[in-house]
Design a protein around this motif. Structure first.
Motif, mmCIF file in Angstrom:
data_model
loop_
_atom_site.group_PDB
_atom_site.id
_atom_site.type_symbol
_atom_site.label_atom_id
_atom_site.label_comp_id
_atom_site.label_asym_id
_atom_site.label_seq_id
_atom_site.Cartn_x
_atom_site.Cartn_y
_atom_site.Cartn_z
ATOM 1 N N GLY A 18 0.819 -1.196 0.000
ATOM 2 C CA GLY A 18 0.000 0.000 0.000
ATOM 3 C C GLY A 18 0.857 1.252 0.000
ATOM 4 O O GLY A 18 0.353 2.350 -0.147
ATOM 5 N N GLN A 19 2.166 1.083 0.176
ATOM 6 C CA GLN A 19 3.073 2.225 0.282
ATOM 7 C C GLN A 19 4.319 2.022 -0.592
ATOM 8 O O GLN A 19 5.429 2.010 -0.088
ATOM 9 N N LEU A 24 10.204 2.262 -1.451
ATOM 10 C CA LEU A 24 11.340 2.587 -2.323
ATOM 11 C C LEU A 24 12.289 3.568 -1.644
ATOM 12 O O LEU A 24 13.509 3.470 -1.796
ATOM 13 N N GLY A 25 11.763 4.497 -0.857
ATOM 14 C CA GLY A 25 12.621 5.397 -0.091
ATOM 15 C C GLY A 25 13.422 4.642 0.947
ATOM 16 O O GLY A 25 14.623 4.877 1.125
ATOM 17 N N LEU A 26 12.778 3.710 1.633
ATOM 18 C CA LEU A 26 13.457 2.871 2.619
ATOM 19 C C LEU A 26 14.514 2.000 1.937
ATOM 20 O O LEU A 26 15.631 1.851 2.444
ATOM 21 N N PHE A 27 14.171 1.459 0.780
ATOM 22 C CA PHE A 27 15.108 0.635 0.020
ATOM 23 C C PHE A 27 16.352 1.442 -0.365
ATOM 24 O O PHE A 27 17.483 1.004 -0.157
ATOM 25 N N ARG A 28 16.132 2.633 -0.899
ATOM 26 C CA ARG A 28 17.264 3.487 -1.295
ATOM 27 C C ARG A 28 18.121 3.853 -0.085
ATOM 28 O O ARG A 28 19.353 3.842 -0.156
ATOM 29 N N LEU A 33 23.156 3.120 2.730
ATOM 30 C CA LEU A 33 23.904 2.858 3.960
ATOM 31 C C LEU A 33 24.885 1.704 3.758
ATOM 32 O O LEU A 33 26.017 1.756 4.235
ATOM 33 N N VAL A 34 24.465 0.663 3.048
ATOM 34 C CA VAL A 34 25.362 -0.460 2.748
ATOM 35 C C VAL A 34 26.569 0.045 1.967
ATOM 36 O O VAL A 34 27.718 -0.285 2.285
ATOM 37 N N LEU A 131 17.990 2.036 10.796
ATOM 38 C CA LEU A 131 17.419 1.370 9.624
ATOM 39 C C LEU A 131 16.615 0.141 10.052
ATOM 40 O O LEU A 131 15.505 -0.076 9.557
ATOM 41 N N HIS A 132 17.143 -0.635 10.962
ATOM 42 C CA HIS A 132 16.408 -1.809 11.457
ATOM 43 C C HIS A 132 15.074 -1.382 12.064
ATOM 44 O O HIS A 132 14.031 -1.992 11.789
#
Length: 169
Positions: A18-19, A24-28, A33-34, A131-132
């Motif tokens: 639903g988001q 995608l923002g969280l993924f980026r 960070l990685v 992030l976690h």
């Protein structure tokens, strides 16, 4: 769903989020960070670690391994989540290859020498914890449940989790 006895949090995936923009923002953020961590550990971090006293160098090695392990687990979750959003099949829940299972995360209580580590490493470690937390909150928001983080003792949140478990929510 509250954490299990071993502290793990099961994060079920959905075919349609639903988001998608929020994910995608969280993924980026996660992949950035990685990359930032890898660049630091392979460059400035490597040089800085060679100048540390032996006890602090041991702490550096330990904390950098914990950080890379944590980020690898989170990247796996993010990549699996993206795959599901793109319609790819996933292994059955509970299997050995199940990417839905987030490992427990504990913040070391005063690791000896932690305060003497380079500031950039400490900042990356804290970003990994944040992030976690964001991943758990994102999933909880999608499912409409309270996620009780395994690394925190929160009496109110644990009571809410017990009520949810008792009433099947």
């Amino acid at each position: 769903m509250p954490p299990r006895r071993d502290g793990t949090v099961t994060v079920p995936f959905r075919k349609k989020s639903g988001q998608p923009d929020a994910f995608l923002g969280l993924f980026r953020e996660g992949m950035s960070l990685v990359e930032a961590t890898a660049n630091y550990l392979d460059g400035p971090g490597r040089r800085e670690s060679k100048c540390l006293p032996p006890q602090i160098a041991l702490c550096y090695a330990t904390e950098s391994m914990r950080l890379t392990t944590r980020l690898t687990q989170l990247a796996t979750w993010l990549l699996a989540r993206r795959a599901v959003m793109n319609g790819e099949p996933m292994p059955p829940s509970g299997s050995a290859n199940d990417p839905q299972q987030l490992p427990p995360m504990t913040r070391p209580a005063g690791s000896k020498g932690f305060e003497s580590l380079p500031q950039q490493l400490r900042d990356l470690i804290e970003a990994g914890y944040r992030l976690h937390d964001k991943v758990c909150r994102f999933d909880g928001a999608e499912r409409g449940v309270v996620i009780v983080a395994a690394h925190r003792h929160n009496a109110v949140a644990s009571q809410v989790a017990q009520l949810q478990a008792a009433f099947g929510q």
